[in-house]
Design an enzyme around this catalytic site. Structure first.
Site, PDB file in Angstrom:
ATOM      1  CE1 TYR A  62      -4.432   1.185   0.570  1.00  0.00           C
ATOM      2  CE2 TYR A  62      -3.157   3.042   1.358  1.00  0.00           C
ATOM      3  CZ  TYR A  62      -4.349   2.519   0.912  1.00  0.00           C
ATOM      4  OH  TYR A  62      -5.454   3.328   0.814  1.00  0.00           O
ATOM      5  CE1 TYR A  71      -4.902   5.827  -2.459  1.00  0.00           C
ATOM      6  CE2 TYR A  71      -6.723   7.308  -2.913  1.00  0.00           C
ATOM      7  CZ  TYR A  71      -5.909   6.654  -2.009  1.00  0.00           C
ATOM      8  OH  TYR A  71      -6.106   6.822  -0.663  1.00  0.00           O
TER       9      TYR A  71
END
Lengths: 133, 391
Positions: B289, B339
């Site tokens: 992440y 994203y």
């Protein structure tokens, strides 16, 4: 640079009553005596509910900091707002704006700071910090 | 197959919608599209899906109503979940436990968001997200913590002051991921960047530059979790879920906090690897992440790819880039590809584990580690994926 207008809610009534008087309140655990950040519901040491308030000395040090940059406007330079994570002398942490820094001046980790209060029109008084003279 | 291996959880389908600056579609629309694509990818029909887990980003609408939107009948599992950037990993974990327990056979896990609007700056969309102008959240906003970025900036500054980490070292993460993105047709950015480009990009919240920050995307991703037994008869090679874990540090707001120094990855990583029966040395690919470059650096340290405090030097060694010793964020990640919160690393992990990554496919992909991160290091999820069932 001024603080934005912030309003109280039920949970923050006592806290903002105190900032209006020029006092910074933190939480105090009646069971073990530990101090906690103002928004804490539980004691960080014994996890009992913290319901009592205590007046903080208003002194502390910078744990870490940032300077938030705005976008440059028409002919105006980009704004820079320095904020810090403050460790109060009693131990709790608080995010707060840093004042009384010169243009381009930056704080450092461990820098001694002291609280002041700013009251924008129509909003609650907000704690800010400035370098200890 | 023994019963245990037969009911071992796998990811059998992956659906990725159009991503990026795709305007005029709602988050719910992207979510439905992603589930349909994932089912099709797996060779399943929508009527085969008997479980649905949903997750929203900043735009609402990806919730229980998705069942109606897709016309799903007689679901045996349905929930909307929220643990911010760790949700995607969490959804897969709960789905894995559900199929292993026999509660459901095929669970769709979906995330979608549509924050981008034409002629609106991406930064403005996230500024103030989740923060109000009253109460404690208002006080935090008044302190200058107007979005996630200044909070991560403070955390990064603490790491820098403690371990000597530099902005140039963070730049190497952005540079490496852009190099990977150049080989990903789905990536929003393809042009290579240099450390100098990173240093010259405008400061958002010191020490973070623009090129330390993820982009903003519209789109949706779904995966189908089922059992190894079921997947054996499906269209795509299964990606086995060998291990998983979560960690939510609950940092106290006082001098005992590890904020910026240690994240939940330090607990979730070893726990997930142990469940998988592998060690950190066995990891071939890491999809981490990467809301900010610093998130990658801290996760690398906490998983144990390098010693605590040496994440900067590790990144600057070139290890993460194509040809490096540890391929990280091989699709370009949130910094350069798309994203979609925790679905960005998860989707690339499935693609790499299957060997479907084309030009950017890494040669060894037996063990793929995936991280999710939410809040400011407040929530962490880890998955260990493999094209092989546990030996």
């Amino acid at each position: 640079m001024t603080v934005p207008v912030i309003h109280r809610d039920t949970a923050t009534e006592v806290f903002f009553d105190s900032t209006a008087r020029g006092e910074l309140l933190i939480r105090h655990c009646a069971d073990c005596g530990a101090h906690a950040a103002p928004q804490s519901g539980a004691c960080p040491v014994c996890q009992n509910p913290v319901t009592a308030w205590a007046a903080a000395a208003g002194t502390g040090t910078v744990v870490a900091w940032t300077a938030v940059h705005g976008r440059p406007g028409d002919g105006a330079p980009a704004s820079e707002a320095v904020s810090a994570l403050i460790e109060l002398t009693e131990g709790p942490w608080l995010y707060a704006p840093l004042r009384n820094l010169g243009p381009g001046e930056r704080p450092w980790t461990g820098m001694s700071v002291v609280v002041a209060f700013e009251r924008p029109e129509g909003g609650e008084a907000i704690p800010v910090f400035r370098p200890t003279v | 197959m023994t019963t245990d291996t037969a009911r071992g959880p796998v990811i059998a389908g992956l659906g990725i919608t159009e991503t990026g600056k795709v305007y005029g579609r709602s988050a719910a629309d992207f979510a439905a599209d992603a589930v349909r694509r994932a089912a099709d990818d797996a060779g399943l029909t929508l009527s085969d899906i008997d479980g649905l887990l949903t997750s929203s980003g900043v735009m609402p609408g990806v919730g229980l109503s998705l069942q109606t939107e897709l016309g799903l009948r007689d679901l045996r599992l349905l929930s909307e979940m929220q643990a911010y950037g760790s949700t995607a990993g969490g959804m897969v974990q709960y789905a894995a436990m559900a199929v292993r327990a026999g509660m459901a056979e095929a669970v769709a896990c979906v995330f979608a968001d549509a924050p981008l609007k034409e002629k609106t700056s991406a930064g403005a969309l996230y500024s103030g997200a989740g923060l109000g102008t009253s109460g404690w959240m208002g006080l935090t906003a008044a302190a200058g913590m107007i979005s996630a970025t200044p909070q991560y900036a403070v955390a990064a500054r603490r790491h820098m002051d403690t371990y000597g980490t530099t902005s140039e070292q963070l730049a190497h993460i952005a540079v490496a991921q852009r190099a990977w993105a150049g080989m990903n047709p789905r990536a929003q950015f393809h042009d290579p960047i240099t450390v100098e480009d990173h240093q010259a990009s405008r400061l958002i919240a010191e020490p973070l530059h623009l090129l330390d920050c993820c982009l903003v995307s519209n789109g949706g991703v779904a995966v189908i979790v089922t059992t190894a037994e079921r997947a054996a008869h499906l269209r795509k090679p299964p990606v086995h879920l060998l291990g998983w874990a979560q960690a939510h540090p609950g940092y106290p707001m006082n001098r005992d906090s590890d904020l910026g120094l240690v994240s939940g990855a330090a607990q979730a990583g070893p726990a997930a690897l142990k469940m998988a029966g592998v060690t950190i040395e066995d990891v071939d690919v890491a999809e981490l992440y990467d809301c900010y470059t610093f998130t990658v650096l801290l996760t690398l340290e906490d998983y144990g790819f390098c010693a605590k405090g040496e994440g900067g030097a590790f990144a600057a060694s070139g290890a993460l880039a194509p040809g490096g010793s540890l391929p990280v964020n091989t699709g370009g990640g949130q910094l350069s590809s798309y994203y979609l919160w925790g679905m960005t690393p998860l989707s690339e992990a499935v693609i790499q584990a299957r060997g479907e990554a084309g030009e950017r496919q890494v040669s060894r992909h037996d063990v793929v580690l995936v991280s999710g991160n939410g809040g400011c290091f407040a929530h962490h999820s880890t998955l260990v994926l493999s094209p092989h069932a546990r030996a």
